[in-house]
Enzyme design. Structure first.
Site, PDB file in Angstrom:
ATOM      1  N   LEU A  29       0.805  -1.224   0.000  1.00  0.00           N
ATOM      2  CA  LEU A  29       0.000   0.000   0.000  1.00  0.00           C
ATOM      3  C   LEU A  29       0.840   1.278   0.000  1.00  0.00           C
ATOM      4  O   LEU A  29       1.912   1.322   0.604  1.00  0.00           O
ATOM      5  CB  LEU A  29      -0.942  -0.003   1.216  1.00  0.00           C
ATOM      6  CG  LEU A  29      -1.895  -1.205   1.283  1.00  0.00           C
ATOM      7  CD1 LEU A  29      -2.738  -1.144   2.554  1.00  0.00           C
ATOM      8  CD2 LEU A  29      -2.803  -1.273   0.059  1.00  0.00           C
ATOM      9  N   HIS A  30       0.325   2.271  -0.707  1.00  0.00           N
ATOM     10  CA  HIS A  30       0.985   3.578  -0.788  1.00  0.00           C
ATOM     11  C   HIS A  30      -0.075   4.675  -0.719  1.00  0.00           C
ATOM     12  O   HIS A  30      -1.272   4.384  -0.557  1.00  0.00           O
ATOM     13  CB  HIS A  30       1.820   3.671  -2.071  1.00  0.00           C
ATOM     14  CG  HIS A  30       1.056   3.312  -3.318  1.00  0.00           C
ATOM     15  ND1 HIS A  30      -0.005   4.055  -3.774  1.00  0.00           N
ATOM     16  CD2 HIS A  30       1.172   2.263  -4.174  1.00  0.00           C
ATOM     17  CE1 HIS A  30      -0.483   3.521  -4.871  1.00  0.00           C
ATOM     18  NE2 HIS A  30       0.204   2.408  -5.128  1.00  0.00           N
ATOM     19  N   HIS A  33      -3.401   4.276  -2.709  1.00  0.00           N
ATOM     20  CA  HIS A  33      -4.402   3.412  -2.051  1.00  0.00           C
ATOM     21  C   HIS A  33      -5.042   4.152  -0.865  1.00  0.00           C
ATOM     22  O   HIS A  33      -6.242   4.072  -0.650  1.00  0.00           O
ATOM     23  CB  HIS A  33      -3.740   2.134  -1.506  1.00  0.00           C
ATOM     24  CG  HIS A  33      -3.099   1.275  -2.544  1.00  0.00           C
ATOM     25  ND1 HIS A  33      -1.745   1.025  -2.562  1.00  0.00           N
ATOM     26  CD2 HIS A  33      -3.606   0.587  -3.593  1.00  0.00           C
ATOM     27  CE1 HIS A  33      -1.451   0.228  -3.567  1.00  0.00           C
ATOM     28  NE2 HIS A  33      -2.558  -0.055  -4.214  1.00  0.00           N
ATOM     29  N   ASP A 146      -5.281   4.050 -13.199  1.00  0.00           N
ATOM     30  CA  ASP A 146      -5.598   2.927 -14.085  1.00  0.00           C
ATOM     31  C   ASP A 146      -6.900   3.252 -14.824  1.00  0.00           C
ATOM     32  O   ASP A 146      -7.931   2.627 -14.602  1.00  0.00           O
ATOM     33  CB  ASP A 146      -5.708   1.647 -13.255  1.00  0.00           C
ATOM     34  CG  ASP A 146      -4.410   1.346 -12.535  1.00  0.00           C
ATOM     35  OD1 ASP A 146      -3.509   0.793 -13.166  1.00  0.00           O
ATOM     36  OD2 ASP A 146      -4.275   1.715 -11.350  1.00  0.00           O
ATOM     37  N   SER A 181       2.748   0.605  -6.607  1.00  0.00           N
ATOM     38  CA  SER A 181       3.435  -0.429  -5.817  1.00  0.00           C
ATOM     39  C   SER A 181       4.736  -0.824  -6.493  1.00  0.00           C
ATOM     40  O   SER A 181       5.713  -1.189  -5.842  1.00  0.00           O
ATOM     41  CB  SER A 181       2.544  -1.659  -5.666  1.00  0.00           C
ATOM     42  OG  SER A 181       1.336  -1.280  -5.064  1.00  0.00           O
ATOM     43  N   ARG A 182       4.758  -0.732  -7.825  1.00  0.00           N
ATOM     44  CA  ARG A 182       5.952  -1.118  -8.571  1.00  0.00           C
ATOM     45  C   ARG A 182       7.123  -0.153  -8.341  1.00  0.00           C
ATOM     46  O   ARG A 182       8.271  -0.504  -8.635  1.00  0.00           O
ATOM     47  CB  ARG A 182       5.643  -1.196 -10.064  1.00  0.00           C
ATOM     48  CG  ARG A 182       4.763  -2.370 -10.431  1.00  0.00           C
ATOM     49  CD  ARG A 182       4.419  -2.330 -11.897  1.00  0.00           C
ATOM     50  NE  ARG A 182       3.333  -3.231 -12.222  1.00  0.00           N
ATOM     51  CZ  ARG A 182       3.479  -4.520 -12.482  1.00  0.00           C
ATOM     52  NH1 ARG A 182       4.667  -5.047 -12.489  1.00  0.00           N
ATOM     53  NH2 ARG A 182       2.427  -5.273 -12.753  1.00  0.00           N
TER      54      ARG A 182
HETATM   55  P1  AMP Z   1      -3.366  -1.945  -7.261  1.00  0.00           P
HETATM   56  O1  AMP Z   1      -3.020  -2.340  -5.863  1.00  0.00           O
HETATM   57  O2  AMP Z   1      -2.213  -1.466  -8.065  1.00  0.00           O
HETATM   58  O3  AMP Z   1      -4.194  -2.993  -7.968  1.00  0.00           O
HETATM   59  O4  AMP Z   1      -4.322  -0.679  -7.127  1.00  0.00           O
HETATM   60  C1  AMP Z   1      -5.480  -0.719  -6.361  1.00  0.00           C
HETATM   61  C2  AMP Z   1      -6.281   0.525  -6.610  1.00  0.00           C
HETATM   62  O5  AMP Z   1      -5.502   1.676  -6.280  1.00  0.00           O
HETATM   63  C3  AMP Z   1      -6.670   0.688  -8.103  1.00  0.00           C
HETATM   64  O6  AMP Z   1      -7.995   1.157  -8.184  1.00  0.00           O
HETATM   65  C4  AMP Z   1      -5.674   1.710  -8.587  1.00  0.00           C
HETATM   66  O7  AMP Z   1      -6.136   2.472  -9.692  1.00  0.00           O
HETATM   67  C5  AMP Z   1      -5.509   2.590  -7.363  1.00  0.00           C
HETATM   68  N1  AMP Z   1      -4.255   3.345  -7.425  1.00  0.00           N
HETATM   69  C6  AMP Z   1      -3.014   2.860  -7.661  1.00  0.00           C
HETATM   70  N2  AMP Z   1      -2.110   3.863  -7.699  1.00  0.00           N
HETATM   71  C7  AMP Z   1      -2.792   5.013  -7.483  1.00  0.00           C
HETATM   72  C8  AMP Z   1      -2.420   6.393  -7.406  1.00  0.00           C
HETATM   73  N3  AMP Z   1      -1.166   6.798  -7.555  1.00  0.00           N
HETATM   74  N4  AMP Z   1      -3.401   7.303  -7.171  1.00  0.00           N
HETATM   75  C9  AMP Z   1      -4.688   6.905  -7.017  1.00  0.00           C
HETATM   76  N5  AMP Z   1      -5.094   5.616  -7.080  1.00  0.00           N
HETATM   77  C10 AMP Z   1      -4.164   4.684  -7.315  1.00  0.00           C
END
Ligand code: AMP
Length: 269
Positions: A29-30, A33, A146, A181-182
């Site tokens: 998480l960042h 999230h 995304d 996360s990457r």
């Molecule tokens: P993930 O864990 O990468 O599957 O992302 C989970 C959710 O967090 C998805 O709806 C992503 O679009 C959102 N998300 C990821 N990075 C960001 C960001 N920098 N700003 C806002 N939402 C994000």
């Protein structure tokens, strides 16, 4: 915070007829999230976060294996945010069989990430379908980082589920790079390099917003980014409503995917 390792147990304990908001994530998480979770807490009575690194959305096994995971840290962050429920399911809990892991998408939609990561969105829709079938949240919070994912999920769940999607804006580092996360897979130097790609694209977006004629120089932008030794996978202009290539001053959006060494990042402005 109650942690559930199975959807059955979650369903027994939680009344989804209430105002429940769902934030699906793959963990690590960042701040991106966290902003989704905060929006959810403002709008909904209870907040459910899931952490599930969904194997069916990875088109490369190595990418799945290397995806950053840190459940202990994630749990601490979620507790601090006073999240009500965390779901950390096992693969067998989500999918009953191989067939349920993927949902087909239209040929017309095989653009941008769908073109360059074949099978990726089929896997995303597969997991969303399982989640929304098994739990029925009132709202689901997704990030605009995304953008194509939101577009395809909206299209898929329309007329199928009552869950409403709330899209949340992209959260960025001061350097303009979107939280991802990457990013945890990058060195400081590489973060700097990745930030250049975001900053240059953002500046170009602002210029084109003021003077749309400048949009013609998008190939020049691609060359400038590549000059920084960044491999651009795609840099495309799309209509923000339907992702077609028919763009004008008020509906255009820029979509970017690039590699820093072997780490693939995406963004949009
Ligand atoms: P993930 O864990 O990468 O599957 O992302 C989970 C959710 O967090 C998805 O709806 C992503 O679009 C959102 N998300 C990821 N990075 C960001 C960001 N920098 N700003 C806002 N939402 C994000």
């Amino acid at each position: 915070m109650i942690i559930f390792k199975s959807i059955n147990k979650l369903n027994k304990k939680v009344n989804f007829k209430a105002n429940i908001g769902f934030v699906p994530t793959m963990g690590s998480l960042h701040n991106g999230h966290i902003s989704l979770i905060k929006s959810c807490k403002l709008k909904c009575k209870k907040t459910l976060v899931s952490i599930f690194v969904n194997p069916s959305q990875f088109n490369k096994t190595n990418d799945f294996k290397k995806y950053p995971r840190d459940l202990k840290r994630d749990v601490a962050i979620l507790k601090k945010l006073n999240v009500d429920y965390l779901l950390v399911p096992k693969i067998n809990d989500i999918y009953n069989n191989k067939k349920s892991m993927k949902i087909n998408i239209n040929k017309k939609d095989k653009i941008l990430c769908a073109k360059y990561r074949p099978g990726h969105f089929e896997g995303v829709l597969g997991v969303i379908n399982q989640f929304l079938t098994k739990i029925k949240p009132k709202y689901m919070f997704l990030g605009e980082k995304d953008y194509q994912q939101i577009y395809l999920i909206r299209k898929f769940i329309m007329n199928k589920f009552n869950t409403k999607i709330v899209s949340c804006k992209t959260i960025r580092l001061k350097s303009s790079l979107a939280y991802s996360s990457r990013n945890a897979l990058l060195s400081k130097k590489e973060i700097f390099k990745a930030s250049l790609a975001s900053k240059m694209t953002n500046n170009f977006y602002k210029l084109a917003k003021k003077n749309f004629v400048k949009i013609k120089k998008i190939n020049e932008l691609k060359r400038k980014i590549e000059f920084q030794k960044i491999k651009v996978e795609y840099l495309e202009l799309r209509n923000k409503k339907n992702l077609s290539t028919k763009v004008n001053k008020s509906n255009f959006k820029i979509f970017l995917s690039f590699y820093i060494n072997k780490v693939r990042l995406i963004d949009n402005f």
